[in-house]
Write a protein that holds these residues in place. Structure first.
Motif, PDB file in Angstrom:
ATOM      1  N   GLY A 116      11.579  18.988  65.874  1.00 52.85           N
ATOM      2  CA  GLY A 116      11.678  19.395  64.457  1.00 52.85           C
ATOM      3  C   GLY A 116      11.951  18.280  63.465  1.00 52.85           C
ATOM      4  O   GLY A 116      11.420  18.292  62.355  1.00 52.85           O
ATOM      5  N   GLU A 117      12.794  17.323  63.829  1.00 57.12           N
ATOM      6  CA  GLU A 117      13.170  16.276  62.876  1.00 57.12           C
ATOM      7  C   GLU A 117      12.465  14.957  63.140  1.00 57.12           C
ATOM      8  O   GLU A 117      12.611  14.012  62.361  1.00 57.12           O
ATOM      9  CB  GLU A 117      14.690  16.062  62.905  1.00 57.12           C
ATOM     10  N   LEU A 118      11.748  14.870  64.244  1.00 62.22           N
ATOM     11  CA  LEU A 118      11.161  13.580  64.628  1.00 62.22           C
ATOM     12  C   LEU A 118      10.192  13.049  63.577  1.00 62.22           C
ATOM     13  O   LEU A 118      10.223  11.868  63.225  1.00 62.22           O
ATOM     14  CB  LEU A 118      10.450  13.732  65.986  1.00 62.22           C
ATOM     15  N   GLY A 122      15.330  25.980  55.795  1.00 60.37           N
ATOM     16  CA  GLY A 122      16.741  25.583  55.724  1.00 60.37           C
ATOM     17  C   GLY A 122      16.872  24.063  55.687  1.00 60.37           C
ATOM     18  O   GLY A 122      17.583  23.523  54.875  1.00 60.37           O
ATOM     19  N   PHE A 123      16.152  23.389  56.600  1.00 58.53           N
ATOM     20  CA  PHE A 123      16.134  21.921  56.667  1.00 58.53           C
ATOM     21  C   PHE A 123      17.530  21.331  56.771  1.00 58.53           C
ATOM     22  O   PHE A 123      17.807  20.253  56.265  1.00 58.53           O
ATOM     23  CB  PHE A 123      15.366  21.345  55.465  1.00 58.53           C
ATOM     24  N   GLY A 124      18.433  22.069  57.407  1.00 55.46           N
ATOM     25  CA  GLY A 124      19.786  21.572  57.627  1.00 55.46           C
ATOM     26  C   GLY A 124      20.824  22.185  56.713  1.00 55.46           C
ATOM     27  O   GLY A 124      22.014  22.092  56.969  1.00 55.46           O
ATOM     28  N   SER A 125      20.389  22.869  55.651  1.00 56.32           N
ATOM     29  CA  SER A 125      21.341  23.330  54.633  1.00 56.32           C
ATOM     30  C   SER A 125      21.885  24.730  54.884  1.00 56.32           C
ATOM     31  O   SER A 125      22.729  25.202  54.133  1.00 56.32           O
ATOM     32  CB  SER A 125      20.680  23.292  53.255  1.00 56.32           C
ATOM     33  N   SER A 141      20.348  32.118  57.745  1.00 54.40           N
ATOM     34  CA  SER A 141      21.301  31.295  58.486  1.00 54.40           C
ATOM     35  C   SER A 141      20.619  30.550  59.613  1.00 54.40           C
ATOM     36  O   SER A 141      19.819  31.114  60.347  1.00 54.40           O
ATOM     37  CB  SER A 141      22.393  32.200  59.075  1.00 54.40           C
ATOM     38  N   GLN A 142      20.958  29.278  59.775  1.00 51.45           N
ATOM     39  CA  GLN A 142      20.489  28.508  60.930  1.00 51.45           C
ATOM     40  C   GLN A 142      21.440  28.678  62.115  1.00 51.45           C
ATOM     41  O   GLN A 142      21.172  28.176  63.199  1.00 51.45           O
ATOM     42  CB  GLN A 142      20.412  27.014  60.582  1.00 51.45           C
ATOM     43  N   TRP A 143      22.595  29.306  61.849  1.00 52.15           N
ATOM     44  CA  TRP A 143      23.597  29.391  62.907  1.00 52.15           C
ATOM     45  C   TRP A 143      24.402  30.670  62.738  1.00 52.15           C
ATOM     46  O   TRP A 143      25.509  30.669  62.213  1.00 52.15           O
ATOM     47  CB  TRP A 143      24.512  28.173  62.855  1.00 52.15           C
ATOM     48  N   VAL A 145      23.552  26.418  67.274  1.00 54.85           N
ATOM     49  CA  VAL A 145      22.902  26.159  65.985  1.00 54.85           C
ATOM     50  C   VAL A 145      21.441  25.723  66.194  1.00 54.85           C
ATOM     51  O   VAL A 145      21.128  24.961  67.110  1.00 54.85           O
ATOM     52  CB  VAL A 145      23.688  25.095  65.181  1.00 54.85           C
ATOM     53  N   ALA A 146      20.575  26.263  65.346  1.00 55.35           N
ATOM     54  CA  ALA A 146      19.195  25.779  65.309  1.00 55.35           C
ATOM     55  C   ALA A 146      19.184  24.570  64.388  1.00 55.35           C
ATOM     56  O   ALA A 146      18.790  24.625  63.223  1.00 55.35           O
ATOM     57  CB  ALA A 146      18.245  26.866  64.815  1.00 55.35           C
ATOM     58  N   GLY A 147      19.692  23.479  64.913  1.00 56.23           N
ATOM     59  CA  GLY A 147      19.815  22.227  64.153  1.00 56.23           C
ATOM     60  C   GLY A 147      19.829  21.105  65.159  1.00 56.23           C
ATOM     61  O   GLY A 147      19.956  21.329  66.367  1.00 56.23           O
ATOM     62  N   GLY A 148      19.680  19.888  64.666  1.00 57.41           N
ATOM     63  CA  GLY A 148      19.654  18.754  65.578  1.00 57.41           C
ATOM     64  C   GLY A 148      18.441  18.797  66.503  1.00 57.41           C
ATOM     65  O   GLY A 148      18.435  18.177  67.566  1.00 57.41           O
ATOM     66  N   SER A 149      17.426  19.543  66.102  1.00 59.25           N
ATOM     67  CA  SER A 149      16.175  19.644  66.891  1.00 59.25           C
ATOM     68  C   SER A 149      16.441  19.926  68.361  1.00 59.25           C
ATOM     69  O   SER A 149      15.795  19.360  69.239  1.00 59.25           O
ATOM     70  CB  SER A 149      15.342  18.356  66.755  1.00 59.25           C
ATOM     71  N   GLY A 161      25.394  17.040  52.845  1.00 57.84           N
ATOM     72  CA  GLY A 161      25.209  17.781  54.092  1.00 57.84           C
ATOM     73  C   GLY A 161      24.114  17.168  54.935  1.00 57.84           C
ATOM     74  O   GLY A 161      23.709  16.020  54.747  1.00 57.84           O
ATOM     75  N   ALA A 162      23.654  17.975  55.899  1.00 58.28           N
ATOM     76  CA  ALA A 162      22.591  17.520  56.783  1.00 58.28           C
ATOM     77  C   ALA A 162      21.239  17.805  56.138  1.00 58.28           C
ATOM     78  O   ALA A 162      21.003  18.897  55.633  1.00 58.28           O
ATOM     79  CB  ALA A 162      22.689  18.247  58.121  1.00 58.28           C
ATOM     80  N   LEU A 163      20.372  16.836  56.126  1.00 58.42           N
ATOM     81  CA  LEU A 163      18.992  17.035  55.685  1.00 58.42           C
ATOM     82  C   LEU A 163      18.095  16.389  56.740  1.00 58.42           C
ATOM     83  O   LEU A 163      18.285  15.217  57.047  1.00 58.42           O
ATOM     84  CB  LEU A 163      18.761  16.388  54.311  1.00 58.42           C
ATOM     85  N   ARG A 164      17.207  17.136  57.253  1.00 55.01           N
ATOM     86  CA  ARG A 164      16.266  16.728  58.316  1.00 55.01           C
ATOM     87  C   ARG A 164      16.457  15.263  58.763  1.00 55.01           C
ATOM     88  O   ARG A 164      16.169  14.346  58.015  1.00 55.01           O
ATOM     89  CB  ARG A 164      14.824  16.959  57.856  1.00 55.01           C
ATOM     90  N   ALA A 165      16.928  15.116  59.995  1.00 58.39           N
ATOM     91  CA  ALA A 165      17.219  13.808  60.591  1.00 58.39           C
ATOM     92  C   ALA A 165      18.291  13.033  59.827  1.00 58.39           C
ATOM     93  O   ALA A 165      18.074  11.878  59.444  1.00 58.39           O
ATOM     94  CB  ALA A 165      15.958  12.976  60.755  1.00 58.39           C
ATOM     95  N   PRO A 166      19.456  13.657  59.619  1.00 51.23           N
ATOM     96  CA  PRO A 166      20.551  12.911  58.982  1.00 51.23           C
ATOM     97  C   PRO A 166      20.901  11.708  59.850  1.00 51.23           C
ATOM     98  O   PRO A 166      21.094  11.843  61.050  1.00 51.23           O
ATOM     99  CB  PRO A 166      21.712  13.917  58.934  1.00 51.23           C
ATOM    100  N   GLY A 167      20.981  10.552  59.261  1.00 50.19           N
ATOM    101  CA  GLY A 167      21.258   9.338  60.036  1.00 50.19           C
ATOM    102  C   GLY A 167      19.965   8.641  60.428  1.00 50.19           C
ATOM    103  O   GLY A 167      19.606   7.609  59.850  1.00 50.19           O
TER     104      GLY A 167
HETATM  105 MO1  MOS Z   1      18.457  19.950  60.938  1.00 47.05          MO
HETATM  106  S1  MOS Z   1      19.045  18.709  59.410  1.00 47.05           S
HETATM  107  O1  MOS Z   1      19.602  19.268  62.099  1.00 47.05           O
HETATM  108  O2  MOS Z   1      19.175  21.467  60.563  1.00 47.05           O
END
Ligand code: MOS
Ligand code: MCN
Length: 764
Positions: free
Chosen positions: A730-732, A245-248, A214-216, A509-513, A352-358
């Motif tokens: 992380g996503e840069l 995970g890369f966002g998933s 889990s990332q969160w 969440v460990a997301g959005g860098s 879903g979100a994949l590394r640097a969605p947007g």
């Molecule tokens: Mo990263 S796509 O924000 O988990």
């Protein structure tokens, strides 16, 4: 309960301070097999669940004949919508109150191929797999929309909240002496972490334990509590190690509900691991996108207008936005701007979100378009970017906190040898290889969400850090050991870090860098509080050797407490603890704003993203920046593209651990190379199925695809961005790689490929 503890080896001390190049402290456990991944647990009496998935992409399930499956050896339950225990709906991550309707993870109405419609639970995995094949499903099929290109898909729905506009973009464009207009496209892409998704669920009365990557942790545990109507405290979600995970892996998914429900129905622990093929349908990756960009400029290359219209695919049931204006609206100075976006529902699992969605597809559009403008007006691609440099955030109209992008162009161009580039396309060649140089920039915002952390100083002088946050490979264990070691003043190998358990202090969440900046901030605060208490003990306790010194402050260094006024050797932390009869000093600190530090809703503040600040909340606009320089070599006959070398210069502010940050950047760059040249989810237009749902056909880069990558840090500490001065990492790296490669391929061949991936058929 055992919680995994991770700490550095002796001898790492030199690199152990914040900013040191300490190797990953979880590395040895991961590579020797000692790390216990969630799916490797084996609670007593565990049984296995296997999913039955829809073979059609649109329509409904008329009936399910489970008779043969139920009679098969070892089968305990064939779960269908008709016999599953009801589940409640849950709050989403935006804190939207749940609907009163029950939540049904097994579907009766079908909106994509691969949707879960039943699950077979048996004593063994093999028995469950064999029985799942015996489940007969009768469908009523309806026409499906296979993807963005399906003529039935249409233009989709406008999303007004994504509109960004200033000035008179259309008027200025119409009057611009130079105009270019092109469409850029990115295909459906998948996260493909090596560890597939899955979980083991075990009930003891109304207490639920879930082992699951889990990332969160807090967000998913809250969803489980709400689905199964138990208090948050009754859920223990464990995720000490994660294989990517890369966002998933941030949100609770349907298969999780199915496994937990099966465990409740059977009174046995249930394991459900999705197969590799199911990782393409149990959750979605990056949706396919298309965008049209029109640039209006003066003859000497100065932008007067940008007009962008874009769309991304989404599922029939939910809206997932891939914000295509995110980079377009901040990268360059322009007096007139317009960006609008639609979403197009198709028969797919919710993307879903994949590394640097947007940011990722957004940069592909604008960074290719600005390159096209450079050729149109005959200006060097680096020069045209500097000519249109945004001195402040052109959208938010706020100063950048830090933007070391100019420094990045300079350092990258120098290290790459950009000056050797000959301007004309197809003008550099070595034998049969066409050589191309390309450049593109990227950016990623600094997001900020509060968190809390616990730091303990123990009687033996060692230190413990605890957080429910996670490490999926990005380096959390390591940087937290460094943060606590530095803040308290102990060697890094004295610090033990505990992560990945919902019983530990709350984390976002460990997301959005964002996670490194947030959790180092909380750990730093807690560690300083613990150190202050330690110093207080040393000064005030009647048994303390510092009593007589009348010192009002002390220093802690390398595990030893001493007075700045005293030249003596000082006293070890363990000794002070012993003399003062303390077993532990404990400090729990959070970074919540005062108005959110409310006991009743305390846990909720960490389980939705409503406490997140945007990068432009406050006086500054906060972002990380990067630029990639690429040399490609294209075979003149076959059109095969190889990335020969790459130099990237990046600004992520202060780096807590340059070795790990560089590794993060490179990981992103490697994914960017895959995106540019290999990755493409292919959907069968006849039946809406994902055709390449495996790692043999969905190609990701291997070592042979990756040249030497040079990364250069040009960042400086940015304390507007975070407590310790870091920005997003992380996503840069993935942002801007694909356009840099596309631009290099154009320079090499004279062929402009505007739809990814750049495959040989598009070049010959
Ligand atoms: Mo990263 S796509 O924000 O988990
Ligand atoms: N770091 C640093 N200095 C900073 C900021 C970060 O040295 N100023 C380093 C640290 O090692 C930190 C890492 O970079 O652990 C990532 O920090 P951050 O940018 O805050 O990203 P998160 O911790 O929030 O991690 C999530 C991010 C995202 S959103 C995706 S997607 C992604 C990524 O991290 N998925 C990954 N990197 C990944 N790396 C691995 N191995 N596996 C994934 O699934």
């Amino acid at each position: 309960m055992t919680i995994v503890e991770t700490r550095a080896k002796r001898g790492d001390a030199a690199d152990g301070a914040l900013g040191g190049r300490l190797s990953r402290i979880d590395g040895p456990a991961k590579i020797t097999g000692l790390a216990d991944y969630a799916l490797e647990h084996h609670p007593q009496g565990m049984v296995h669940a296997v999913l039955v998935e829809s073979a059609i992409a649109s329509g409904r399930v008329v009936s399910i004949d489970a008779n043969a499956a139920e009679r098969a050896p070892g089968v305990l339950l064939v779960m269908t919508p008709d016999n599953a225990l009801p589940i409640k709906s849950a709050t989403d991550w935006l804190n939207t109150p749940p609907s009163d309707a029950p939540y049904e993870p097994l579907a009766r109405s079908i909106t994509f191929a691969g949707q879960h419609i039943a699950a077979v639970i048996a004593e063994t995995f093999e028995q469950a797999t064999a029985a799942a094949a015996l489940v007969k499903v009768y469908y009523e099929e309806a026409p499906a929309i296979a993807g963005l290109d399906d003529p039935k898909a249409g233009d989709g729905m406008p999303l007004d909240r994504m509109t960004i506009e200033w000035g008179d973009a259309h008027g200025a464009l119409a009057n611009a002496p130079i105009r270019i207009k092109h469409e850029y496209r990115t295909p459906r892409e998948y996260n493909v972490p090596i560890e597939p998704h899955g979980l083991i669920a075990e009930w003891k009365g109304d207490r639920l334990t879930v082992w699951e990557p889990s990332q969160w942790i807090d967000g998913m545990a809250r969803t489980y509590a709400e689905w199964f109507d138990i208090p948050f405290e009754n859920v223990e979600l464990r995720s000490p190690y994660i294989g990517g995970g890369f966002g998933s892996k941030a949100l609770a998914l349907e298969h999780g509900a199915i496994a937990i429900n099966a465990a409740r129905m059977l009174g046995r622990p249930v394991k459900l691991a999705v197969t590799r093929a199911q990782t393409f349908t149990a959750y979605g990756g990056r949706p396919a996108t298309r965008q049209t960009i029109e640039l209006g400029a003066t003859r000497d290359g100065k932008l007067v207008s940008i007009v962008q219209t874009g769309a991304n695919e989404t599922s029939m049931k939910a809206v997932q936005v891939e914000p295509l204006g995110s980079v377009t609206s901040i990268m360059y100075a322009t007096p007139n701007f317009s960006s609008r976006q639609n979403v197009v529902p198709v028969n797919t699992v919710k993307p879903g979100a994949l590394r640097a969605p947007g940011e990722n597809p957004s940069a592909f559009g604008i960074e290719c378009a600005i390159d096209e403008l450079a050729y149109e007006v005959g200006i060097d691609p680096v020069q045209i970017r500097l000519l249109n440099y945004a001195e402040e955030d052109p959208h938010a109209r706020k100063p950048w906190s830090t933007r070391r992008l100019r420094e990045a162009y300079a350092a990258g161009a120098e290290a790459f040898g950009w000056s050797a580039r000959q301007p004309k396309p197809r003008s550099m060649r070595e034998g049969n290889q066409l050589i191309g140089y390309g450049v593109a920039a990227g950016t990623y915002p600094v997001r900020r969400t509060p968190g809390e952390a616990l730091v303990r100083i123990l009687g033996d002088g060692s230190v413990e850090v605890a957080s429910s946050g996670i490490d999926m490979g990005q380096g959390t264990y390591t940087i937290l050991a460094q943060t606590a070691a530095e803040a308290i003043g102990v060697p890094v190998e004295k610090v033990r870090v505990k992560l990945g358990d919902s019983s530990l202090p709350r984390a976002p969440v460990a997301g959005g860098s964002q996670f490194a900046n947030l959790i180092t901030g909380a750990v730093h605060k807690a560690a300083l509080a613990a150190r202050d208490e330690l110093i207080g003990l040393a000064i005030n306790d009647p048994n303390s050797p510092f009593r007589d010194l009348q010192a009002n402050t002390l220093i802690v260094e390398n595990g030893v407490i001493s007075s700045p006024r005293d030249t003596g050797a000082g006293v070890g932390i363990a000794e002070i603890m012993q003399r003062t009869g303390r077993e532990r000093i404990e400090a729990l600190r959070d970074t919540l704003p005062e108005n959110l530090r409310n006991e009743k809703d305390h846990f909720r503040n960490f389980t939705t993203i409503t406490t997140m600040l945007s990068p432009t909340d406050g006086d500054y606009s906060l972002h990380s920046w990067c630029v990639h320089f690429v040399e490609v070599r294209v075979d003149a006959d076959f059109g095969t593209v190889r990335v020969a070398r790459m130099v990237s210069a990046l600004d992520s502010g202060r780096l807590y651990n340059p070795k790990l940050a560089e590794s993060q950047w490179k990981g992103g760059i490697i994914m960017g190379i895959g995106q540019a040249l290999l990755e493409e989810g292919i959907v069968d237009a006849r039946n809406g199925r994902v055709m390449n749902n495996n790692l043999g056909d969905y190609l990701v880069p291997t070592n042979a695809d990756i040249p030497d990558l040079k990364v250069i840090s040009v960042g400086i500490p940015d304390t507007h961005a975070s407590v310790l001065g870091g920005k997003a990492v992380g996503e840069l790296g993935i942002v801007g790689v694909a356009p840099a490669i596309a631009n290099a391929v154009y320079h090499a061949t004279g062929v402009r490929v505007r739809d990814l991936p750049i495959t040989m058929d598009k070049l010959t």
